[in-house]
Design an enzyme around this catalytic site. Structure first.
Site, short mmCIF file in Angstrom:
data_model
loop_
_atom_site.label_atom_id
_atom_site.label_comp_id
_atom_site.label_asym_id
_atom_site.label_seq_id
_atom_site.Cartn_x
_atom_site.Cartn_y
_atom_site.Cartn_z
N GLU A 85 7.72 2.38 14.20
CA GLU A 85 7.60 1.93 15.59
C GLU A 85 7.55 3.10 16.56
O GLU A 85 8.00 4.20 16.26
CB GLU A 85 8.77 1.03 15.94
CG GLU A 85 10.06 1.74 15.75
CD GLU A 85 11.24 0.80 15.85
OE1 GLU A 85 11.12 -0.36 15.43
OE2 GLU A 85 12.27 1.25 16.35
N CYS A 87 23.57 6.63 9.70
CA CYS A 87 24.51 6.50 10.82
C CYS A 87 24.94 5.04 10.97
O CYS A 87 24.12 4.12 10.90
CB CYS A 87 23.89 7.02 12.12
SG CYS A 87 23.46 8.76 12.02
N CYS A 89 23.27 2.63 13.64
CA CYS A 89 21.81 2.70 13.80
C CYS A 89 21.10 1.72 12.87
O CYS A 89 21.36 1.71 11.67
CB CYS A 89 21.36 4.13 13.54
SG CYS A 89 19.58 4.33 13.49
N GLY A 101 13.89 7.78 12.00
CA GLY A 101 13.86 8.96 11.15
C GLY A 101 14.52 10.19 11.73
O GLY A 101 14.80 10.28 12.92
N GLU A 102 14.77 11.13 10.83
CA GLU A 102 15.40 12.40 11.21
C GLU A 102 14.33 13.50 11.13
O GLU A 102 13.93 13.91 10.05
CB GLU A 102 16.58 12.67 10.25
CG GLU A 102 17.19 14.04 10.35
CD GLU A 102 17.49 14.50 11.79
OE1 GLU A 102 18.01 13.71 12.59
OE2 GLU A 102 17.16 15.66 12.10
N HIS A 155 27.67 12.15 19.48
CA HIS A 155 28.37 10.87 19.35
C HIS A 155 29.87 10.94 19.15
O HIS A 155 30.56 9.95 19.34
CB HIS A 155 27.74 9.98 18.26
CG HIS A 155 26.29 9.70 18.50
ND1 HIS A 155 25.82 9.25 19.71
CD2 HIS A 155 25.20 9.83 17.71
CE1 HIS A 155 24.50 9.11 19.65
NE2 HIS A 155 24.10 9.46 18.45
N ASN A 176 22.92 0.30 22.03
CA ASN A 176 22.11 -0.91 21.86
C ASN A 176 22.76 -1.76 20.77
O ASN A 176 23.15 -1.24 19.73
CB ASN A 176 20.70 -0.54 21.41
CG ASN A 176 19.83 -0.15 22.58
OD1 ASN A 176 19.62 -0.94 23.51
ND2 ASN A 176 19.33 1.07 22.56
N CYS A 214 16.46 2.08 18.10
CA CYS A 214 15.84 2.63 16.92
C CYS A 214 15.82 1.60 15.77
O CYS A 214 16.85 1.13 15.32
CB CYS A 214 16.76 3.81 16.67
SG CYS A 214 16.73 4.95 15.45
N1 SAH Z 1 17.43 10.93 13.82
C1 SAH Z 1 17.42 11.53 15.10
C2 SAH Z 1 16.37 10.94 16.03
C3 SAH Z 1 16.17 9.48 15.97
S1 SAH Z 1 17.50 8.50 16.54
C4 SAH Z 1 18.78 11.50 15.72
O1 SAH Z 1 19.65 10.83 15.20
O2 SAH Z 1 18.97 12.18 16.72
C5 SAH Z 1 17.33 8.68 18.29
C6 SAH Z 1 18.61 8.48 19.09
O3 SAH Z 1 18.99 7.09 19.08
C7 SAH Z 1 19.79 9.24 18.52
O4 SAH Z 1 20.51 9.88 19.55
C8 SAH Z 1 20.59 8.14 17.89
O5 SAH Z 1 21.92 8.51 17.71
C9 SAH Z 1 20.38 6.99 18.87
N2 SAH Z 1 20.73 5.69 18.38
C10 SAH Z 1 20.64 5.17 17.15
N3 SAH Z 1 21.09 3.89 17.11
C11 SAH Z 1 21.48 3.59 18.37
C12 SAH Z 1 22.04 2.44 18.98
N4 SAH Z 1 22.30 1.33 18.29
N5 SAH Z 1 22.32 2.50 20.30
C13 SAH Z 1 22.06 3.62 21.02
N6 SAH Z 1 21.53 4.73 20.50
C14 SAH Z 1 21.25 4.73 19.19
FE1 SF4 Z 2 21.15 8.52 12.30
FE2 SF4 Z 2 18.99 9.17 13.73
FE3 SF4 Z 2 18.75 8.45 11.16
FE4 SF4 Z 2 19.41 6.62 12.94
S1 SF4 Z 2 17.48 7.72 12.84
S2 SF4 Z 2 20.35 6.94 10.91
S3 SF4 Z 2 20.65 7.83 14.36
S4 SF4 Z 2 19.82 10.25 11.94
#
Ligand code: SAH
Ligand code: SF4
Length: 359
Positions: free
Chosen positions: A106, A130, A133, A173-174, A230, A304, A347
């Site tokens: 997406e 995470c 997420c 994704g990371e 976080h 979220n 995400c």
């Molecule tokens: N993997 C990378 C980039 C993608 S996630 C990272 O973790 O930074 C992008 C952002 O969305 C990150 O800051 C992540 O911690 C946040 N994120 C993931 N799930 C979320 C949620 N449920 N509510 C708010 N932010 C969230």
């Molecule tokens: Fe964690 Fe970012 Fe991967 Fe979601 S997309 S699991 S926030 S590293």
């Protein structure tokens, strides 16, 4: 020997055609020259692929028809197909795109005045796990190629029919678990022969993969870095972000110090406020200590809701406490207004929903 040669030739003939997006400039030039074309064709074809985001060879109207047909015999022009979309009342649009192998990711377009910001994915799924997420809970399907990352941005550009002014790699994704392709995508997004977006307006968000943060610090471009923090309490962060347990906060702190010393650029820490988990007084104090005296900016994100998750967002009042307390130790913090919250802009959520409904 002869029999082997014959076999190689046969397997080459049966090999699937390569996609035009995966060819380097040299390979494209070689292909065009093997088709008897003059050198200037390379630039023309590149412009169709990367600047105009052509979806078919027929669109390449300044190429002779015979060349378009010949190209179609030698390479494919794969494009992502849009399989779902949601539009928010705030103007954001979220898309689910499917690549030719069936993998989907997406991306989101967020307009604001005459600006258009795009949030793109770097992997289908994510292996980091995470706890808060939606992407993390499904695991990793595969990493995306540079052109698949690039294509998301162009898809949004074409849908809004306007220039993209910034890109954040904060979708699924990371990015630092897919470093090389992410960097190639950033360079193409930055290039005048690509999307022409200024490096400072291209942001990578990482959960804190320290070796790649150091690598990123040494790249020549002025790309922007965001780190998902976080929590500044090791135990809490381990529970929330098990995938980066081995990269301790102490090491992250010194890596970020080196990053700032090396680049002179201001990094952002992402901090999604979770009620009773990382918004307590103790957590706030630890965050102040972690950021005080550094150049970092803190982005407080409203969590979220993820279906089935036990985590709840903190109150707005608590977020404001965080801003005030951080300001007292000289740290700038903003509360990020959650764009597209009515369309599950977190995400991974559109994808989860579409999968459940069998699309
Ligand atoms: N993997 C990378 C980039 C993608 S996630 C990272 O973790 O930074 C992008 C952002 O969305 C990150 O800051 C992540 O911690 C946040 N994120 C993931 N799930 C979320 C949620 N449920 N509510 C708010 N932010 C969230
Ligand atoms: Fe964690 Fe970012 Fe991967 Fe979601 S997309 S699991 S926030 S590293």
């Amino acid at each position: 020997m002869r029999a082997d040669d014959g076999q190689n030739e046969a397997s080459e003939k049966n090999a699937p055609l390569r996609d035009l997006h995966s060819l380097t400039r040299g390979e494209l030039a070689e292909l065009l020259s093997s088709l008897g074309q003059p050198a200037f064709r390379t630039k023309q074809v590149e412009e169709w692929v990367w600047v105009k985001n052509a979806q078919s060879f027929d669109e390449m109207t300044n190429l002779p028809k015979s060349l378009r047909e010949e190209l179609a015999r030698h390479v494919t022009l794969g494009g992502a197909e849009e399989i779902a979309r949601q539009a928010s009342i705030d103007g954001s649009r979220k898309y689910l795109l499917r690549f030719p192998d069936g993998v989907s990711v997406e991306c989101v377009g967020m307009p604001s005045g005459n600006r258009l910001s795009v949030c793109a994915s770097t992997q289908a799924g994510c292996a980091m796990g995470c706890a808060f997420c939606a992407t993390g809970s499904a695991g990793l399907t595969r990493s995306l190629t540079a052109s698949e990352i690039y294509e998301q941005v162009m898809h949004v550009r074409d849908d809004f029919n306007t220039r993209v002014t910034s890109v954040v790699l904060m979708g699924q994704g990371e990015p630092f678990m897919n470093y090389d392709e992410t960097l190639r995508a950033l360079r193409r997004l930055n290039s005048p022969d690509g999307a022409g977006i200024g490096a400072r307006h291209l942001t990578v968000s990482t959960c804190g993969v320290i070796p790649q943060i150091m690598r990123f610090a040494n790249e020549p471009e002025q790309f922007t870095l965001a780190v998902s923090l976080h929590s500044a309490v090791q135990q809490t962060r381990n529970a929330l972000m098990p995938g980066v347990r081995k990269y301790s906060l102490i090491n992250l702190y010194s890596a970020m110090g080196e990053y700032v010393a090396k680049t002179g650029r201001r990094p952002t820490y992402e901090y999604a406020l979770i009620a009773g988990v990382n918004d307590t007084d103790n957590e706030l104090q630890a965050l102040c200590d972690f950021c005080e005296g550094t150049l970092a900016h803190v982005n407080l994100i409203q969590l979220n809701d993820v279906e089935g998750s036990k985590f709840r967002p903190s109150t707005q009042l608590r977020a404001e406490d965080f801003v005030r307390r951080l300001a007292r130790v000289g740290v700038e913090a903003t509360i990020r207004n959650s764009r597209g919250s009515d369309i599950d802009a977190a995400c991974g959520q559109l994808k989860q929903r579409s999968l459940r409904s069998g699309r």
